[in-house]
Design a protein around this motif. Structure first.
Motif, PDB file in Angstrom:
ATOM      1  N   SER A  39       1.319  -1.075   0.215  1.00 20.93           N
ATOM      2  CA  SER A  39       0.185  -0.141   0.397  1.00 20.93           C
ATOM      3  C   SER A  39       0.861   0.978  -0.028  1.00 20.93           C
ATOM      4  O   SER A  39       0.850   2.033  -1.049  1.00 20.93           O
ATOM      5  N   TRP A  44      -0.100   4.684  -0.888  1.00 23.91           N
ATOM      6  CA  TRP A  44      -1.346   5.376   0.452  1.00 23.91           C
ATOM      7  C   TRP A  44      -0.463   5.638   0.927  1.00 23.91           C
ATOM      8  O   TRP A  44       1.040   5.515   1.552  1.00 23.91           O
ATOM      9  N   VAL A  81      -3.465  -6.184  -4.675  1.00 21.83           N
ATOM     10  CA  VAL A  81      -4.933  -6.466  -4.833  1.00 21.83           C
ATOM     11  C   VAL A  81      -5.943  -7.028  -6.327  1.00 21.83           C
ATOM     12  O   VAL A  81      -5.483  -6.467  -6.871  1.00 21.83           O
ATOM     13  N   SER A  89     -11.991  -4.791  -0.344  1.00 20.91           N
ATOM     14  CA  SER A  89     -10.958  -4.972  -1.385  1.00 20.91           C
ATOM     15  C   SER A  89     -10.678  -6.216  -0.799  1.00 20.91           C
ATOM     16  O   SER A  89     -10.514  -5.903  -0.054  1.00 20.91           O
ATOM     17  N   ARG A  91      -7.363  -8.611  -0.852  1.00 20.50           N
ATOM     18  CA  ARG A  91      -6.293  -8.499  -1.463  1.00 20.50           C
ATOM     19  C   ARG A  91      -5.631 -10.142  -0.935  1.00 20.50           C
ATOM     20  O   ARG A  91      -6.243 -10.409   0.213  1.00 20.50           O
ATOM     21  N   MET A 132      -5.275   2.065  -5.805  1.00 18.33           N
ATOM     22  CA  MET A 132      -5.291   0.350  -5.267  1.00 18.33           C
ATOM     23  C   MET A 132      -5.316  -0.176  -6.625  1.00 18.33           C
ATOM     24  O   MET A 132      -6.030  -0.646  -7.644  1.00 18.33           O
TER      25      MET A 132
END
Length: 148
Positions: A39, A44, A81, A89, A91, A132
């Motif tokens: 991430s 992120w 993802v 989401s 993953r 993502m």
């Protein structure tokens, strides 16, 4: 940037349980470490999100253990993802030992996007959604030329 992330890991002696293999909770920990690093690599900013009162929370883990890991094993924890809907989401993570081309565990995690102040699931904003990367199952670490 690849749509998946590889976290290399050398199994340490302190990760071994009374049955002389890696304890199951370590697989989960590696999964969470890989998710966080992936991430961050995608852009992120978890600290800024937390300051804004937003973040990702695990709703569900499903782990299928296939083989044991042992002290000294060189592993690759590969994560990506695979799907995203309005609030969550999915993953996926593979824990692999390239030396013998073994998949040690497969993990599916459902993450929900949460307003941390209100303790409520909220819709994933487009700005977060664009970070993502969603992808199909990548090749195994020993077939795609990735150094491990």
């Amino acid at each position: 940037m690849l749509p998946y992330y590889d976290l290399p890991h050398l199994v340490e002696d302190d990760e071994i349980d009374s049955q002389q293999h890696v304890h199951n909770l370590r697989y989960l920990q590696w999964t969470l470490w890989a998710a966080g690093k992936h991430s961050a690599a995608m852009g992120w900013d978890s600290k800024q999100a937390a300051a804004d009162g937003l973040g990702w929370v695990v709703r569900k883990h499903e782990i299928t253990y296939r083989r044991a890991a042992f002290a000294g094993d060189h592993l690759v924890i590969r994560t990506w993802v695979s799907d995203m809907d309005r609030y969550a989401s999915i993953r996926k993570t593979l824990i692999c030992r390239p030396a013998d081309q073994a998949v040690l565990a497969r993990v599916d995690t459902r993450w929900v996007y949460v307003n941390l102040r209100a303790h409520k699931v909220v819709e994933i904003p487009d700005s977060v959604r664009s970070l993502m990367i969603q992808s199909k199952t990548p090749p195994m670490p020993w077939t795609d030329g990735t150094k491990t």
